[in-house]
Scaffold this motif. Structure first.
Motif, PDB file in Angstrom:
ATOM      1  N   ALA A 200      21.013  71.883  32.763  1.00 39.49           N
ATOM      2  CA  ALA A 200      19.936  71.398  31.911  1.00 39.49           C
ATOM      3  C   ALA A 200      20.224  70.376  31.006  1.00 39.49           C
ATOM      4  O   ALA A 200      19.186  69.725  30.616  1.00 39.49           O
ATOM      5  N   ARG A 201      21.447  70.041  30.781  1.00 45.81           N
ATOM      6  CA  ARG A 201      21.928  68.895  30.008  1.00 45.81           C
ATOM      7  C   ARG A 201      22.426  67.773  30.851  1.00 45.81           C
ATOM      8  O   ARG A 201      22.952  66.807  30.520  1.00 45.81           O
ATOM      9  N   ARG A 202      21.773  67.414  32.182  1.00 44.02           N
ATOM     10  CA  ARG A 202      22.312  66.627  33.193  1.00 44.02           C
ATOM     11  C   ARG A 202      21.774  65.134  32.562  1.00 44.02           C
ATOM     12  O   ARG A 202      22.766  64.322  32.749  1.00 44.02           O
ATOM     13  N   ALA A 203      20.942  65.118  31.860  1.00 45.89           N
ATOM     14  CA  ALA A 203      20.627  63.622  31.122  1.00 45.89           C
ATOM     15  C   ALA A 203      21.733  63.305  30.125  1.00 45.89           C
ATOM     16  O   ALA A 203      21.931  62.214  29.941  1.00 45.89           O
ATOM     17  N   ASP A 204      22.160  64.324  29.604  1.00 47.40           N
ATOM     18  CA  ASP A 204      23.234  64.064  28.651  1.00 47.40           C
ATOM     19  C   ASP A 204      24.786  63.947  29.122  1.00 47.40           C
ATOM     20  O   ASP A 204      25.739  63.595  28.508  1.00 47.40           O
ATOM     21  N   LEU A 205      24.818  64.501  30.102  1.00 42.55           N
ATOM     22  CA  LEU A 205      26.172  64.789  30.874  1.00 42.55           C
ATOM     23  C   LEU A 205      27.220  63.160  30.684  1.00 42.55           C
ATOM     24  O   LEU A 205      28.240  63.251  30.463  1.00 42.55           O
TER      25      LEU A 205
ATOM     26  N   ASN B  26      42.519  70.004  28.357  1.00 39.14           N
ATOM     27  CA  ASN B  26      41.705  69.038  29.692  1.00 39.14           C
ATOM     28  C   ASN B  26      40.148  68.914  29.227  1.00 39.14           C
ATOM     29  O   ASN B  26      39.680  69.618  28.324  1.00 39.14           O
ATOM     30  N   ALA B  27      39.829  67.575  29.189  1.00 40.37           N
ATOM     31  CA  ALA B  27      38.673  67.158  28.648  1.00 40.37           C
ATOM     32  C   ALA B  27      37.573  67.795  29.236  1.00 40.37           C
ATOM     33  O   ALA B  27      36.433  68.144  28.448  1.00 40.37           O
TER      34      ALA B  27
ATOM     35  N   LYS C 294      31.824  60.900  28.779  1.00 40.59           N
ATOM     36  CA  LYS C 294      32.452  59.560  28.441  1.00 40.59           C
ATOM     37  C   LYS C 294      33.121  59.928  27.042  1.00 40.59           C
ATOM     38  O   LYS C 294      34.242  59.412  26.785  1.00 40.59           O
ATOM     39  N   ASP C 295      32.423  60.693  26.047  1.00 39.19           N
ATOM     40  CA  ASP C 295      32.843  61.045  24.860  1.00 39.19           C
ATOM     41  C   ASP C 295      34.091  61.544  24.995  1.00 39.19           C
ATOM     42  O   ASP C 295      35.151  61.966  24.098  1.00 39.19           O
ATOM     43  N   ALA C 296      34.364  62.587  26.046  1.00 43.46           N
ATOM     44  CA  ALA C 296      35.264  63.525  26.246  1.00 43.46           C
ATOM     45  C   ALA C 296      36.672  62.842  26.901  1.00 43.46           C
ATOM     46  O   ALA C 296      37.598  63.208  26.927  1.00 43.46           O
ATOM     47  N   GLY C 297      36.281  61.617  27.569  1.00 43.37           N
ATOM     48  CA  GLY C 297      37.219  60.795  27.887  1.00 43.37           C
ATOM     49  C   GLY C 297      37.468  61.199  29.547  1.00 43.37           C
ATOM     50  O   GLY C 297      38.550  60.801  30.222  1.00 43.37           O
TER      51      GLY C 297
END
Length: 102
Positions: free
Chosen positions: A87-92, A15-16, A97-100
């Motif tokens: 804490a990583r919400r901006a990067d999510l 799973n991604a 997307k990278d994980a598909g």
């Protein structure tokens, strides 16, 4: 390797985004809500609703060192729990997307 560890690793590998959760946990609900808001496709397993949930949770401690839920993986990488995800919400969006998963 235990059956629970094999099951946990298969869920992570297949799973991604994998969320090991408990149905009553407010932090788990917050994680799933955040992923839902972003439109992410994810797999959630409610450890309090499966027979081998306690064994899977013990296996996750072996795998990641984290025994609490939610225990979140994106693209096979351990993210941590809800506070780590928030804490990583901006990067999510990029991570998902990278994980598909978007």
């Amino acid at each position: 390797m235990s059956a629970a560890k094999t099951k946990a690793l298969n869920i992570i590998d297949e799973n991604a985004v994998a969320v090991f959760s408990k149905s009553w946990c407010p932090y788990c609900r917050a994680t799933k809500s955040t992923l839902d808001e972003l439109g992410a496709k994810y797999y959630a397993i409610e450890l309090d609703q499966v027979d081998d949930g306690a064994a899977i949770q013990a296996a996750l401690k072996e795998i990641s060192g984290q025994s609490s839920v939610p225990n979140i993986y994106i693209k096979k990488q351990h993210i941590g729990g809800n506070s780590d995800l928030q804490a990583r919400r901006a990067d999510l969006p990029t991570l998902l997307k990278d994980a598909g998963a978007l």
